[in-house]
Motif scaffolding. Structure first.
Motif, PDB file in Angstrom:
ATOM      1  N   VAL A   1       0.830  -1.184   0.000  1.00 48.31           N
ATOM      2  CA  VAL A   1       0.000   0.000   0.000  1.00 48.31           C
ATOM      3  C   VAL A   1       0.873   1.246   0.000  1.00 48.31           C
ATOM      4  O   VAL A   1       0.600   2.186  -0.717  1.00 48.31           O
ATOM      5  N   PHE A   2       1.937   1.234   0.822  1.00 42.78           N
ATOM      6  CA  PHE A   2       2.839   2.376   0.863  1.00 42.78           C
ATOM      7  C   PHE A   2       3.489   2.614  -0.496  1.00 42.78           C
ATOM      8  O   PHE A   2       3.595   3.744  -0.945  1.00 42.78           O
ATOM      9  N   ALA A   3       3.921   1.526  -1.145  1.00 46.92           N
ATOM     10  CA  ALA A   3       4.566   1.652  -2.457  1.00 46.92           C
ATOM     11  C   ALA A   3       3.608   2.265  -3.474  1.00 46.92           C
ATOM     12  O   ALA A   3       4.007   3.090  -4.291  1.00 46.92           O
ATOM     13  N   LEU A   4       2.350   1.872  -3.422  1.00 47.43           N
ATOM     14  CA  LEU A   4       1.359   2.420  -4.341  1.00 47.43           C
ATOM     15  C   LEU A   4       1.132   3.900  -4.061  1.00 47.43           C
ATOM     16  O   LEU A   4       1.070   4.706  -4.986  1.00 47.43           O
ATOM     17  N   ALA A   5       1.045   4.290  -2.791  1.00 50.60           N
ATOM     18  CA  ALA A   5       0.856   5.696  -2.426  1.00 50.60           C
ATOM     19  C   ALA A   5       2.044   6.531  -2.891  1.00 50.60           C
ATOM     20  O   ALA A   5       1.884   7.631  -3.413  1.00 50.60           O
ATOM     21  N   LEU A   6       3.238   6.005  -2.704  1.00 55.65           N
ATOM     22  CA  LEU A   6       4.441   6.701  -3.150  1.00 55.65           C
ATOM     23  C   LEU A   6       4.440   6.856  -4.665  1.00 55.65           C
ATOM     24  O   LEU A   6       4.764   7.921  -5.195  1.00 55.65           O
ATOM     25  N   LEU A   7       4.070   5.823  -5.363  1.00 56.85           N
ATOM     26  CA  LEU A   7       4.007   5.844  -6.818  1.00 56.85           C
ATOM     27  C   LEU A   7       3.021   6.897  -7.311  1.00 56.85           C
ATOM     28  O   LEU A   7       3.312   7.648  -8.231  1.00 56.85           O
ATOM     29  N   LEU A   8       1.862   6.968  -6.692  1.00 53.94           N
ATOM     30  CA  LEU A   8       0.841   7.921  -7.113  1.00 53.94           C
ATOM     31  C   LEU A   8       1.242   9.365  -6.836  1.00 53.94           C
ATOM     32  O   LEU A   8       0.746  10.284  -7.483  1.00 53.94           O
ATOM     33  N   ALA A   9       2.147   9.572  -5.889  1.00 55.74           N
ATOM     34  CA  ALA A   9       2.606  10.917  -5.562  1.00 55.74           C
ATOM     35  C   ALA A   9       3.643  11.446  -6.548  1.00 55.74           C
ATOM     36  O   ALA A   9       3.914  12.628  -6.588  1.00 55.74           O
ATOM     37  N   MET A  10       4.204  10.583  -7.371  1.00 53.61           N
ATOM     38  CA  MET A  10       5.238  10.986  -8.335  1.00 53.61           C
ATOM     39  C   MET A  10       4.616  11.588  -9.582  1.00 53.61           C
ATOM     40  O   MET A  10       3.505  11.234  -9.954  1.00 53.61           O
ATOM     41  N   ALA A  12       3.812  11.902 -13.468  1.00 55.41           N
ATOM     42  CA  ALA A  12       3.502  10.803 -14.395  1.00 55.41           C
ATOM     43  C   ALA A  12       4.734  10.306 -15.138  1.00 55.41           C
ATOM     44  O   ALA A  12       4.930   9.109 -15.296  1.00 55.41           O
ATOM     45  N   ARG A  13       5.581  11.194 -15.605  1.00 55.63           N
ATOM     46  CA  ARG A  13       6.752  10.790 -16.383  1.00 55.63           C
ATOM     47  C   ARG A  13       7.734   9.976 -15.549  1.00 55.63           C
ATOM     48  O   ARG A  13       8.353   9.040 -16.037  1.00 55.63           O
ATOM     49  N   ALA A  14       7.869  10.323 -14.293  1.00 60.67           N
ATOM     50  CA  ALA A  14       8.789   9.608 -13.399  1.00 60.67           C
ATOM     51  C   ALA A  14       8.203   8.287 -12.926  1.00 60.67           C
ATOM     52  O   ALA A  14       8.919   7.443 -12.412  1.00 60.67           O
ATOM     53  N   GLN A  15       6.914   8.100 -13.098  1.00 63.23           N
ATOM     54  CA  GLN A  15       6.252   6.893 -12.608  1.00 63.23           C
ATOM     55  C   GLN A  15       6.576   5.648 -13.422  1.00 63.23           C
ATOM     56  O   GLN A  15       6.556   4.552 -12.891  1.00 63.23           O
ATOM     57  N   ALA A  16       6.867   5.786 -14.702  1.00 64.48           N
ATOM     58  CA  ALA A  16       7.019   4.621 -15.571  1.00 64.48           C
ATOM     59  C   ALA A  16       8.014   3.598 -15.037  1.00 64.48           C
ATOM     60  O   ALA A  16       7.658   2.430 -14.892  1.00 64.48           O
ATOM     61  N   PRO A  17       9.265   3.978 -14.711  1.00 61.87           N
ATOM     62  CA  PRO A  17      10.190   2.955 -14.212  1.00 61.87           C
ATOM     63  C   PRO A  17       9.757   2.379 -12.865  1.00 61.87           C
ATOM     64  O   PRO A  17       9.869   1.173 -12.646  1.00 61.87           O
ATOM     65  N   ALA A  18       9.244   3.226 -11.974  1.00 64.07           N
ATOM     66  CA  ALA A  18       8.799   2.742 -10.665  1.00 64.07           C
ATOM     67  C   ALA A  18       7.594   1.816 -10.820  1.00 64.07           C
ATOM     68  O   ALA A  18       7.518   0.760 -10.191  1.00 64.07           O
ATOM     69  N   ARG A  19       6.663   2.211 -11.677  1.00 68.89           N
ATOM     70  CA  ARG A  19       5.487   1.379 -11.930  1.00 68.89           C
ATOM     71  C   ARG A  19       5.906   0.089 -12.630  1.00 68.89           C
ATOM     72  O   ARG A  19       5.411  -0.987 -12.333  1.00 68.89           O
ATOM     73  N   GLY A  20       6.845   0.196 -13.557  1.00 68.28           N
ATOM     74  CA  GLY A  20       7.350  -0.983 -14.257  1.00 68.28           C
ATOM     75  C   GLY A  20       8.004  -1.963 -13.297  1.00 68.28           C
ATOM     76  O   GLY A  20       7.808  -3.174 -13.407  1.00 68.28           O
ATOM     77  N   LYS A  21       8.778  -1.452 -12.333  1.00 66.47           N
ATOM     78  CA  LYS A  21       9.408  -2.316 -11.338  1.00 66.47           C
ATOM     79  C   LYS A  21       8.354  -2.998 -10.484  1.00 66.47           C
ATOM     80  O   LYS A  21       8.444  -4.193 -10.205  1.00 66.47           O
ATOM     81  N   LEU A  22       7.345  -2.241 -10.078  1.00 67.09           N
ATOM     82  CA  LEU A  22       6.262  -2.814  -9.271  1.00 67.09           C
ATOM     83  C   LEU A  22       5.547  -3.929 -10.042  1.00 67.09           C
ATOM     84  O   LEU A  22       5.303  -5.012  -9.499  1.00 67.09           O
ATOM     85  N   ASP A  74       5.790   0.353 -19.445  1.00 70.29           N
ATOM     86  CA  ASP A  74       6.416   0.647 -18.155  1.00 70.29           C
ATOM     87  C   ASP A  74       7.400  -0.450 -17.744  1.00 70.29           C
ATOM     88  O   ASP A  74       8.478  -0.158 -17.223  1.00 70.29           O
ATOM     89  N   ILE A  75       7.058  -1.700 -17.983  1.00 67.62           N
ATOM     90  CA  ILE A  75       7.985  -2.798 -17.674  1.00 67.62           C
ATOM     91  C   ILE A  75       9.211  -2.700 -18.579  1.00 67.62           C
ATOM     92  O   ILE A  75      10.346  -2.868 -18.125  1.00 67.62           O
ATOM     93  N   THR A  76       8.981  -2.399 -19.851  1.00 66.92           N
ATOM     94  CA  THR A  76      10.083  -2.223 -20.791  1.00 66.92           C
ATOM     95  C   THR A  76      10.999  -1.099 -20.325  1.00 66.92           C
ATOM     96  O   THR A  76      12.228  -1.247 -20.305  1.00 66.92           O
ATOM     97  N   GLU A  77      10.422   0.023 -19.940  1.00 66.01           N
ATOM     98  CA  GLU A  77      11.204   1.172 -19.469  1.00 66.01           C
ATOM     99  C   GLU A  77      12.013   0.802 -18.229  1.00 66.01           C
ATOM    100  O   GLU A  77      13.195   1.123 -18.133  1.00 66.01           O
ATOM    101  N   TYR A  78      11.379   0.118 -17.291  1.00 68.48           N
ATOM    102  CA  TYR A  78      12.087  -0.306 -16.080  1.00 68.48           C
ATOM    103  C   TYR A  78      13.275  -1.218 -16.421  1.00 68.48           C
ATOM    104  O   TYR A  78      14.401  -0.980 -15.977  1.00 68.48           O
TER     105      TYR A  78
END
Length: 88
Positions: A1-10, A12-22, A74-78
């Protein structure tokens, strides 16, 4: 849940690698370890950024995983940022 909250706070452009890793950690690591991406490039099926995305889509299809186009991007970017480092 914390990881998702952190991701949503970033932004959009910075989210791709973090979302891809998740996504990768949630859906891909169960079948293989991440170090498979660090093997000798001469033994890899992946030779380009486009090839990486195709390979991710193929593996998802083989496992029945239904990723959206955004998920695949996003997975590709990560994986490209963390392992392959192909030029865009």
């Amino acid at each position: 849940v914390f990881a998702l909250a952190l991701l949503l706070a970033m932004p959009a452009r910075a989210q791709a690698p973090a979302r891809g890793k998740l996504l990768y950690d949630t859906h891909c690591v169960a079948c293989h370890y991440e170090r498979i991406h660090d093997r000798d490039p001469s033994r890899s099926l992946v030779r380009s950024l486009a090839g990486l995305r195709v390979e991710i889509a193929n593996r998802a299809r083989l496992t029945g995983q239904r990723f959206t186009l955004e998920d695949l991007d996003d997975i590709t970017e990560y994986l490209n940022r963390s392992h392959y480092r192909f030029k865009k």
